[in-house]
Design a protein around this motif. Sequence first.
Motif, PDB file in Angstrom:
ATOM      1  N   PRO A 159       0.736  -1.219   0.056  1.00  0.00           N
ATOM      2  CA  PRO A 159      -0.130   0.081   0.223  1.00  0.00           C
ATOM      3  C   PRO A 159       0.847   1.562   0.112  1.00  0.00           C
ATOM      4  O   PRO A 159       0.532   2.235  -0.685  1.00  0.00           O
ATOM      5  CB  PRO A 159      -0.724  -0.214   1.294  1.00  0.00           C
ATOM      6  CG  PRO A 159      -1.115  -1.704   1.497  1.00  0.00           C
ATOM      7  CD  PRO A 159       0.620  -2.023   1.118  1.00  0.00           C
ATOM      8  N   VAL A 160       1.888   1.293   0.679  1.00  0.00           N
ATOM      9  CA  VAL A 160       2.794   2.598   1.012  1.00  0.00           C
ATOM     10  C   VAL A 160       3.191   3.035  -0.590  1.00  0.00           C
ATOM     11  O   VAL A 160       3.160   4.114  -0.828  1.00  0.00           O
ATOM     12  CB  VAL A 160       3.910   2.413   1.809  1.00  0.00           C
ATOM     13  CG1 VAL A 160       4.586   3.624   1.959  1.00  0.00           C
ATOM     14  CG2 VAL A 160       3.217   2.176   3.326  1.00  0.00           C
ATOM     15  N   ALA A 161       3.872   2.017  -1.305  1.00  0.00           N
ATOM     16  CA  ALA A 161       4.450   2.120  -2.706  1.00  0.00           C
ATOM     17  C   ALA A 161       3.527   2.512  -3.597  1.00  0.00           C
ATOM     18  O   ALA A 161       3.529   3.439  -4.269  1.00  0.00           O
ATOM     19  CB  ALA A 161       5.411   1.074  -2.915  1.00  0.00           C
ATOM     20  N   ALA A 162       2.289   1.903  -3.413  1.00  0.00           N
ATOM     21  CA  ALA A 162       1.377   2.100  -4.371  1.00  0.00           C
ATOM     22  C   ALA A 162       0.668   3.379  -4.440  1.00  0.00           C
ATOM     23  O   ALA A 162       0.539   4.444  -5.258  1.00  0.00           O
ATOM     24  CB  ALA A 162       0.130   1.094  -4.119  1.00  0.00           C
ATOM     25  N   PHE A 163       0.447   4.064  -2.947  1.00  0.00           N
ATOM     26  CA  PHE A 163      -0.036   5.520  -2.877  1.00  0.00           C
ATOM     27  C   PHE A 163       1.142   6.377  -3.137  1.00  0.00           C
ATOM     28  O   PHE A 163       0.877   7.611  -3.897  1.00  0.00           O
ATOM     29  CB  PHE A 163      -0.531   5.712  -1.389  1.00  0.00           C
ATOM     30  CG  PHE A 163      -1.957   5.169  -1.395  1.00  0.00           C
ATOM     31  CD1 PHE A 163      -3.037   5.570  -2.097  1.00  0.00           C
ATOM     32  CD2 PHE A 163      -2.362   4.163  -0.375  1.00  0.00           C
ATOM     33  CE1 PHE A 163      -4.369   5.006  -1.906  1.00  0.00           C
ATOM     34  CE2 PHE A 163      -3.550   3.696  -0.083  1.00  0.00           C
ATOM     35  CZ  PHE A 163      -4.452   4.157  -1.029  1.00  0.00           C
ATOM     36  N   ARG A 164       2.435   6.089  -2.990  1.00  0.00           N
ATOM     37  CA  ARG A 164       3.366   6.987  -3.270  1.00  0.00           C
ATOM     38  C   ARG A 164       3.463   7.289  -4.642  1.00  0.00           C
ATOM     39  O   ARG A 164       3.595   8.247  -5.139  1.00  0.00           O
ATOM     40  CB  ARG A 164       4.879   6.418  -2.777  1.00  0.00           C
ATOM     41  CG  ARG A 164       6.128   7.229  -2.984  1.00  0.00           C
ATOM     42  CD  ARG A 164       7.118   6.194  -2.841  1.00  0.00           C
ATOM     43  NE  ARG A 164       7.191   5.263  -3.793  1.00  0.00           N
ATOM     44  CZ  ARG A 164       7.710   4.029  -3.761  1.00  0.00           C
ATOM     45  NH1 ARG A 164       8.460   3.790  -2.453  1.00  0.00           N
ATOM     46  NH2 ARG A 164       7.548   3.234  -4.535  1.00  0.00           N
ATOM     47  N   ASP A 165       3.437   5.950  -5.455  1.00  0.00           N
ATOM     48  CA  ASP A 165       3.723   6.085  -7.091  1.00  0.00           C
ATOM     49  C   ASP A 165       2.402   6.768  -7.587  1.00  0.00           C
ATOM     50  O   ASP A 165       2.597   7.605  -8.345  1.00  0.00           O
ATOM     51  CB  ASP A 165       3.709   4.491  -7.652  1.00  0.00           C
ATOM     52  CG  ASP A 165       4.986   4.022  -7.095  1.00  0.00           C
ATOM     53  OD1 ASP A 165       6.018   4.623  -6.480  1.00  0.00           O
ATOM     54  OD2 ASP A 165       5.056   2.902  -7.385  1.00  0.00           O
ATOM     55  N   THR A 166       1.243   6.686  -6.923  1.00  0.00           N
ATOM     56  CA  THR A 166      -0.069   7.305  -7.587  1.00  0.00           C
ATOM     57  C   THR A 166       0.140   8.762  -7.167  1.00  0.00           C
ATOM     58  O   THR A 166      -0.202   9.574  -8.059  1.00  0.00           O
ATOM     59  CB  THR A 166      -1.212   6.708  -6.877  1.00  0.00           C
ATOM     60  OG1 THR A 166      -1.320   5.361  -7.136  1.00  0.00           O
ATOM     61  CG2 THR A 166      -2.331   7.394  -7.436  1.00  0.00           C
ATOM     62  N   LEU A 167       0.317   9.359  -6.145  1.00  0.00           N
ATOM     63  CA  LEU A 167       0.429  10.521  -5.897  1.00  0.00           C
ATOM     64  C   LEU A 167       1.700  11.361  -6.708  1.00  0.00           C
ATOM     65  O   LEU A 167       1.620  12.558  -7.025  1.00  0.00           O
ATOM     66  CB  LEU A 167       0.688  10.699  -4.216  1.00  0.00           C
ATOM     67  CG  LEU A 167      -0.526  10.284  -3.383  1.00  0.00           C
ATOM     68  CD1 LEU A 167      -0.195  10.645  -2.024  1.00  0.00           C
ATOM     69  CD2 LEU A 167      -1.934  11.032  -3.986  1.00  0.00           C
ATOM     70  N   SER A 168       2.551  10.411  -7.034  1.00  0.00           N
ATOM     71  CA  SER A 168       3.894  11.217  -7.545  1.00  0.00           C
ATOM     72  C   SER A 168       3.515  11.547  -8.931  1.00  0.00           C
ATOM     73  O   SER A 168       3.805  12.511  -9.557  1.00  0.00           O
ATOM     74  CB  SER A 168       5.154  10.068  -7.351  1.00  0.00           C
ATOM     75  OG  SER A 168       6.124  10.667  -8.331  1.00  0.00           O
TER      76      SER A 168
END
Length: 266
Positions: A159-168
């Motif tokens: 989840p952390v990587a998924a939201f980081r990549d999405t927001l980036s």
Amino acid sequence: MCRLLAYAGTPLFLEDLLIRPEGSLVSQSMAAREARTVVNGDGCGLGWYGERAEPGLYRGILPAWSDANLTSLCRQIRSGLFLAHVRAATSGGVSTSNCHPFAHGQQLFMHNGQIGGYAGLRRRVEGMISDALYPSRKGTCDSEAIFLAALSRGLESDPVAAFRDTLSEIEAMRGAVSDEPVRFAAVHSDGERLFAFRWASDDKPPSLYARSEGASLLVASEPCGRDAAGWRAIPPGSVLEADRTGRMFLRPFNVDAPHQGAIRAA
């Protein structure tokens, strides 16, 4: 902006946190204390985990303070992991499909914040959603689009990587067309873990607090209850992770250098 509350710990009746306390979430729907928008009356919702793998979900367009069905559910449902939200719409109309939390399989998500300049970015943001997941797009608000884009980037496994990549990716788009910031105070759960994020592209992330009592964790936009001393603000640029056993981890959540995330087939 909206108000939210999440709980992980010893099972209890939802009304013990959402209705009864001083400054409860239902009270905040009428008079939020730490929000520019005082009244959050554009709908409400609950997502809770019980004896089945997939969560229960209730969403409606009535204000929380006048939703008799919400009150009845809170009095009857006992859960050790749940999310609750009252909405003040910033994008998307007042409709059930735009109310939080959003659910997909075992995943739940709710958000307080915005994608700055979303009206001009909507087509591009929706393009981040995989073809397999796009039929799950039921509403028109930015929050659901963030959730489905994160699911397309491996939310179920990291989840952390998924939201980081999405927001980036969203921030890279937004920076080219709008001066309005991206703001993200959000909670995600897979039924075993709870993740609370606080981040913004400017220096004004939405408020988000946490309070631990033994093996239980509360996360909320504003402290509730008579004793505010136990509440601590989640630092900007952070994610708090907790599980049902009471283990908690606070770590940085950096969305700095835009980079393209791979879309996972779902």
